[in-house]
Design an enzyme around this catalytic site. Structure first.
Site, PDB file in Angstrom:
ATOM      1  N   ARG A  88       0.851  -1.203   0.000  1.00  0.00           N
ATOM      2  CA  ARG A  88       0.000   0.000   0.000  1.00  0.00           C
ATOM      3  C   ARG A  88       0.875   1.238   0.000  1.00  0.00           C
ATOM      4  NH1 ARG A  88      -0.555   0.599   6.265  1.00  0.00           N
ATOM      5  NH2 ARG A  88       1.288  -0.606   6.578  1.00  0.00           N
ATOM      6  N   ARG A 178      15.283  -1.983   3.261  1.00  0.00           N
ATOM      7  CA  ARG A 178      15.163  -2.544   4.600  1.00  0.00           C
ATOM      8  C   ARG A 178      16.007  -3.809   4.715  1.00  0.00           C
ATOM      9  NH1 ARG A 178       9.290  -1.309   4.896  1.00  0.00           N
ATOM     10  NH2 ARG A 178       9.056   0.134   3.168  1.00  0.00           N
ATOM     11  N   ASP A 247      11.314  -6.239   8.068  1.00  0.00           N
ATOM     12  CA  ASP A 247      10.897  -5.367   6.965  1.00  0.00           C
ATOM     13  C   ASP A 247      10.641  -3.939   7.460  1.00  0.00           C
ATOM     14  OD1 ASP A 247       8.680  -6.900   8.196  1.00  0.00           O
ATOM     15  OD2 ASP A 247       7.411  -5.556   7.031  1.00  0.00           O
ATOM     16  N   ASN A 248      10.689  -3.742   8.760  1.00  0.00           N
ATOM     17  CA  ASN A 248      10.512  -2.405   9.312  1.00  0.00           C
ATOM     18  C   ASN A 248      11.801  -1.873   9.912  1.00  0.00           C
ATOM     19  OD1 ASN A 248       7.833  -2.371   8.571  1.00  0.00           O
ATOM     20  ND2 ASN A 248       7.091  -3.119  10.535  1.00  0.00           N
TER      21      ASN A 248
END
Ligand code: AMP
Ligand code: MG
Length: 486
Positions: A88, A178, A247-248
């Site tokens: 998104r 990332r 992934d963060n």
């Protein structure tokens, strides 16, 4: 509007999916960060607000953009997912800012992408405002984080647990690469992809490492040390990220993804706010350990590049992980020494700080106010500090020990208090104030959001007009749980 130069889109096709934002019904600008725009050399034409909102919502793709959704994988709460990707979010392109730094311009909530899977590719107003508030608060506090260029209402509903208003968040980042981006290629056995990506991030984020003998090991080490420093600084402001999935975690060292994040009010080292973190994996105190775990996952991806001999590669990676731990410890000490007003280091400082934490935990003290009020104590006014603790006797004992330590430094109380006020914020985005701003915005009143942003611009100033924003929550105001709510 943007002088784009899109380096990521020039990487091979398997690094991303080209995708256009999906136009929305009624884009309307909520907030535009003019100061950041100037830093980025972005020229916004306010004489045509409809077009400006249309660009920032993704309805109009500005010249020079090459919109893409980046591919990445990631460990979510410890479980590996080989394909996540921007589901998104759409990277419009990159600009080179006034300082010569390359920055991503990304639209979050701009519609579905090939990585969306089950999601709708949209964002709700609440999470967009939260990310706006917290990223700008981080910038003002001086902590590395992605930035907020704009928030735009879409005029469309989004369906979550309830029906919410849709919004697009325009995010600026040093890059969106990332740990999970490396994992995407490593999981596919695509060592060329890993190497290309490593070379790309060295060029973009760590150009000083280009001539290192083992540039990939140097990269791993640089990323590890940046993250160790970052997490020490999170702890210094009582920040709980909430979803430290791989992934963060950025390669640049910027904090990213302000989802269910929160700030401590009452000190509790095992505090968790996120509704989805039932095991407390990402609790306040667990963050350095998780940071190290994430760096270990990055190391696994880079192993083939570290050394042709696997054992040597593993040893080199392990040395970096050890160094992560040491660096975190020393940075943590530096952060908290400053917070308690020390100008020098001495044996026993760690114990002194830990004993303050013990008193804070037992005395249910507000994390932010304790340190802010300790500056008053440096000038001889102990009352407000002591009043922060349910049990003042322990706090009183601690002050005595603290003063013994201070006696070893030749500094005036005023000098010490000023140094403390420069590192201990008075205003942070307190959870209940963020929620209040979101609730009002959901009813069309953005004045709380605006006022909170204004107070957070100067977090180290105590301004009487913002006294209510400095105060800890009353019991009935306390936020006990936060939600991803994406
Ligand atoms: P996050 O929790 O923001 O780190 O997102 C984790 C993954 O879920 C990423 O791959 C996102 O792109 C994806 N995701 C989250 N929300 C949505 C959504 N509303 N639509 C599509 N994908 C989403
Ligand atoms: Mg994410």
């Amino acid at each position: 509007m943007f002088q784009f130069d899109n380096s990521y889109a020039r990487l091979p096709d398997r690094f991303f999916a080209s995708v256009y934002p999906e136009p929305v019904e009624g884009p309307k600008l909520i907030k535009f960060n003019q100061e950041l725009a100037e830093e980025l050399g972005v020229e916004a034409d306010f004489s045509d607000p409809a077009r400006l909102a249309a660009i920032l919502a993704g309805n109009v793709v500005p010249p020079g953009a090459s919109p893409i959704a980046m591919a990445y994988a990631g460990h979510q709460f410890g479980n590996f997912v080989p394909q996540l990707g921007d589901g998104r979010a759409i990277l419009l392109g990159e600009v080179v800012d006034r300082n010569g730094l390359r920055r991503d311009i990304q639209l979050k909530g701009a519609g579905p992408t090939p990585f969306s899977r089950r999601g709708d590719g949209r964002a709700a107003l609440g999470p967009v405002l939260r990310e706006y508030i917290v990223s700008e608060a981080f910038a003002a506090l001086g902590l590395p984080a992605t930035r907020a260029l704009a928030a735009v209402a879409t005029g469309e509903p989004v369906y979550r647990e309830t029906v919410e208003q849709g919004a697009v968040f325009v995010r600026v980042a040093a890059s969106h690469v990332r740990v999970g981006t490396f994992q995407f290629f490593a999981a596919r056995g695509d060592n060329d992809g890993v190497k290309l990506l490593a070379d790309y991030v060295i060029e973009r984020h760590y150009p000083e490492l280009k001539d290192e003998e083992n540039r990939y090991l140097a990269l791993l080490r640089a990323v590890a040390l940046k993250q160790a420093d970052l997490i020490a600084r999170w702890l210094g402001v009582g920040f709980i990220h909430g979803v430290m999935n791989t992934d963060n975690m950025t390669i640049s060292g910027e904090t990213i993804d302000f989802g269910p994040c929160a700030f401590l009010d009452e000190y509790n080292p095992m505090k968790v706010f996120s509704s989805i973190d039932q095991m407390g994996r990402y609790a306040y105190r667990n963050q350095p350990g998780i940071g190290q775990w994430n760096i270990a996952r990055l190391a696994e991806c880079l192993l083939p590049l570290l050394d042709g001999d696997e054992e040597k590669a593993v040893n080199a990676a392990n040395a970096v992980l050890t160094e992560f731990g040491e660096r975190f410890q020393s940075e943590w000490l530096t952060v908290f020494r400053r917070k308690i007003g020390l100008f020098s280091g001495a044996d026993g400082d760690g114990d002194l700080i830990q004993s303050l934490f013990a008193a804070m935990h037992e005395g249910k003290a507000d994390f932010t106010l304790v340190f802010r009020r300790l500056a008053d104590a440096a000038e001889g006014r102990d009352e407000a500090f002591l009043a922060s603790f349910a049990d003042t006797a322990k706090a009183q004992d601690w002050l005595t020990a603290w003063r013994e330590r201070l006696a070893g430094e030749d500094r005036s109380g005023g000098e010490r208090a000023a140094a403390m006020r420069a590192v201990n914020p008075a205003v942070i985005p307190r959870n209940h104030r963020v929620e209040e701003a979101i609730a009002a915005a959901n009813y069309g009143d953005f004045s709380f959001f605006e006022r909170l942003l204004e107070a957070l611009e100067n977090p180290y100033d105590e301004r009487p007009e913002f006294a209510d924003l400095m105060a800890p929550p009353k019991p009935e105001e306390r936020v006990t749980q936060t939600f991803c709510g994406t």
